[in-house]
Design a protein around this motif. Structure first.
Motif, mmCIF file in Angstrom:
data_model
loop_
_atom_site.group_PDB
_atom_site.id
_atom_site.type_symbol
_atom_site.label_atom_id
_atom_site.label_comp_id
_atom_site.label_asym_id
_atom_site.label_seq_id
_atom_site.Cartn_x
_atom_site.Cartn_y
_atom_site.Cartn_z
ATOM 1 N N GLN A 2 1.206 0.355 9.159
ATOM 2 C CA GLN A 2 1.752 -0.668 8.259
ATOM 3 C C GLN A 2 1.783 -2.024 8.948
ATOM 4 O OE1 GLN A 2 5.147 -2.188 8.430
ATOM 5 N NE2 GLN A 2 4.527 -3.503 6.742
ATOM 6 N N GLN A 6 -2.308 -1.852 7.287
ATOM 7 C CA GLN A 6 -2.790 -0.666 6.566
ATOM 8 C C GLN A 6 -1.640 0.000 5.823
ATOM 9 O OE1 GLN A 6 -5.694 1.743 9.003
ATOM 10 N NE2 GLN A 6 -4.925 0.408 10.615
ATOM 11 N N TYR A 7 -0.973 -0.783 4.988
ATOM 12 C CA TYR A 7 0.210 -0.283 4.278
ATOM 13 C C TYR A 7 -0.109 0.912 3.383
ATOM 14 C CZ TYR A 7 3.222 0.103 0.218
ATOM 15 O OH TYR A 7 3.965 0.604 -0.812
ATOM 16 N N GLN A 8 -1.135 0.781 2.544
ATOM 17 C CA GLN A 8 -1.446 1.853 1.595
ATOM 18 C C GLN A 8 -1.871 3.128 2.312
ATOM 19 O OE1 GLN A 8 -4.323 -0.087 -0.986
ATOM 20 N NE2 GLN A 8 -2.721 -0.554 -2.486
ATOM 21 N N GLU A 9 -2.623 2.968 3.404
ATOM 22 C CA GLU A 9 -3.045 4.147 4.158
ATOM 23 C C GLU A 9 -1.847 4.842 4.800
ATOM 24 O OE1 GLU A 9 -4.270 1.148 4.286
ATOM 25 O OE2 GLU A 9 -6.463 1.138 4.432
ATOM 26 N N GLU A 11 1.287 4.720 3.748
ATOM 27 C CA GLU A 11 2.050 5.358 2.665
ATOM 28 C C GLU A 11 1.416 6.691 2.279
ATOM 29 O OE1 GLU A 11 3.795 3.950 -1.653
ATOM 30 O OE2 GLU A 11 1.689 3.541 -1.190
ATOM 31 N N ARG A 12 0.100 6.703 2.155
ATOM 32 C CA ARG A 12 -0.590 7.920 1.739
ATOM 33 C C ARG A 12 -0.438 9.034 2.767
ATOM 34 N NH1 ARG A 12 -0.816 9.248 -2.728
ATOM 35 N NH2 ARG A 12 0.021 11.182 -1.881
ATOM 36 N N TYR A 40 8.582 0.654 3.308
ATOM 37 C CA TYR A 40 8.861 -0.062 2.061
ATOM 38 C C TYR A 40 9.748 -1.283 2.312
ATOM 39 C CZ TYR A 40 6.939 3.994 -0.416
ATOM 40 O OH TYR A 40 6.111 4.980 -0.884
ATOM 41 N N SER A 43 7.641 -4.013 3.931
ATOM 42 C CA SER A 43 6.626 -4.486 2.999
ATOM 43 C C SER A 43 7.249 -5.263 1.844
ATOM 44 C CB SER A 43 5.814 -3.303 2.452
ATOM 45 O OG SER A 43 5.157 -2.626 3.494
ATOM 46 N N GLN A 45 9.161 -4.094 -0.534
ATOM 47 C CA GLN A 45 9.213 -3.322 -1.777
ATOM 48 C C GLN A 45 10.565 -2.614 -1.878
ATOM 49 O OE1 GLN A 45 5.523 -1.666 -3.308
ATOM 50 N NE2 GLN A 45 4.641 -1.891 -1.277
ATOM 51 N N LYS A 48 11.014 0.638 -4.166
ATOM 52 C CA LYS A 48 10.521 1.866 -3.544
ATOM 53 C C LYS A 48 11.431 2.296 -2.396
ATOM 54 C CE LYS A 48 5.568 1.875 -4.581
ATOM 55 N NZ LYS A 48 4.208 1.945 -3.994
#
Length: 322
Positions: A2, A6-9, A11-12, A40, A43, A45, A48
């Motif tokens: 993060q 690479q936040y989405q990676e 998280e996944r 989260y 980031s 968010q 979340k």
């Protein structure tokens, strides 16, 4: 991941680990939820972060792991503080505070900081400083000396009380170089240092504030920390405005508001006091007002008084003209 963008990676990876783990209530699963909460938060968010922390609390209660439950309460307290849901934030921080020998020391320390700030927001200055002394005594019990974050919190409370001289005295104890480490906590000493410099010197020697803001800004960008980027931009706006760079100040504040909108951040702006309120009012009077600006303005102390000369804006915010 993060912090390197690479936040989405990230998280996944964590969601897959949780979904594929058999026992959703064991220590590993709870640490995965905690890690998602941190991601989260940083980031920006907050919705979340709230959702995942509620799951963390529920599963920690089911498993009987009180330590992890208190991590969840700490994250929920942060979310509520940033969104100006002050009474709910107080309840969550109090849960951590009342379990000081069960909670991890870092969320306990930060929960005390949150409670001190909440007392100060209500005008309870004595109680705010008493909370600082609580964590000071805890430090002395644990290590025999005050932690730098405790000293930073004391200075921050003094700043909010208008005691710029004593708040500024704390600056002399800090090393000149800012540690190259990510921001995580509600009370971050170098963020407080920047806020004191902005308040104390923005009219007389703004370069002192600009220097540290530049360093913090680079670190927040490099670690993709939206939560603190919002605060850094807001402080930069105040310095630019004091230098007479009105248009640039408003542009920078617009960037901060855009980042804040996703998570509903409000206290970041309100905690910067009347100078920030004045700039937000100026934006609103130029008919650049958005729902976000209106909501933030209502969180300042006595918003009706400040809006007395702007009847149309006061009406749009459903506030009486004083």
């Amino acid at each position: 991941m993060q912090a390197s963008g690479q936040y989405q990676e990230a998280e996944r990876v964590l969601l897959d680990a949780f979904e594929n783990h058999t026992d959703k209530n064991d220590t590993f699963a709870l640490f995965v939820l905690q890690s998602l909460g941190f991601i989260y938060l940083n980031s920006g968010q907050l919705d979340k972060a709230r959702q995942i922390s509620q799951v963390l609390v529920q599963r920690s209660i089911h498993s009987g792991l009180a330590l992890m439950k208190l991590w969840g309460y700490w994250i929920l307290g942060l979310v509520c503080y940033y969104r100006n849901e002050l009474e709910a934030g107080r309840e969550y921080f109090t849960q951590v505070y009342e379990n000081r020998y069960i909670a991890h020391i870092s969320p306990f320390r930060d929960a005390v900081a949150g409670l001190a700030l909440l007392h100060q927001i209500k005008g309870e200055s004595t109680e705010a400083l008493q909370m600082v002394e609580t964590i000071s005594q805890f430090d002395l019990e644990q290590s025999g000396s005050e932690d730098n974050r405790t000293q930073s919190l004391r200075a921050r409370i003094m700043l909010l009380q208008g005691d710029l001289e004593n708040a500024g005295n704390w600056l002399h104890s800090l090393p000149e170089l800012i540690p190259d480490q990510p921001f995580m906590w509600l009370e971050e000493p170098n963020m407080t240092r920047a806020q004191i410099l902005v308040s104390k010197y923005r009219d007389t020697n703004p370069q002192l504030a600009v220097k540290i803001i530049d360093t913090l800004d680079e670190l927040a960008d490099r670690t993709h920390n939206t939560r603190f980027k919002i605060q850094i931009l807001a402080m930069r706006c105040l310095v630019l405005d004091a230098q007479g760079k009105t248009s640039e100040a408003e542009r920078v504040l617009g960037q901060a508001l855009d980042l804040a909108r996703l998570g509903g951040f409000m206290r970041v702006f309100v905690d910067l006091g009347k100078p920030m309120q004045a700039i937000l009012l100026r934006l609103a009077r130029k008919e650049h007002s958005t729902e976000m600006i209106r909501r933030i303005l209502t969180a300042f102390p006595d918003p009706g008084k400040e809006l007395a000369n702007n009847e149309g804006l006061a009406r749009s915010m459903q506030l009486p003209k004083s």
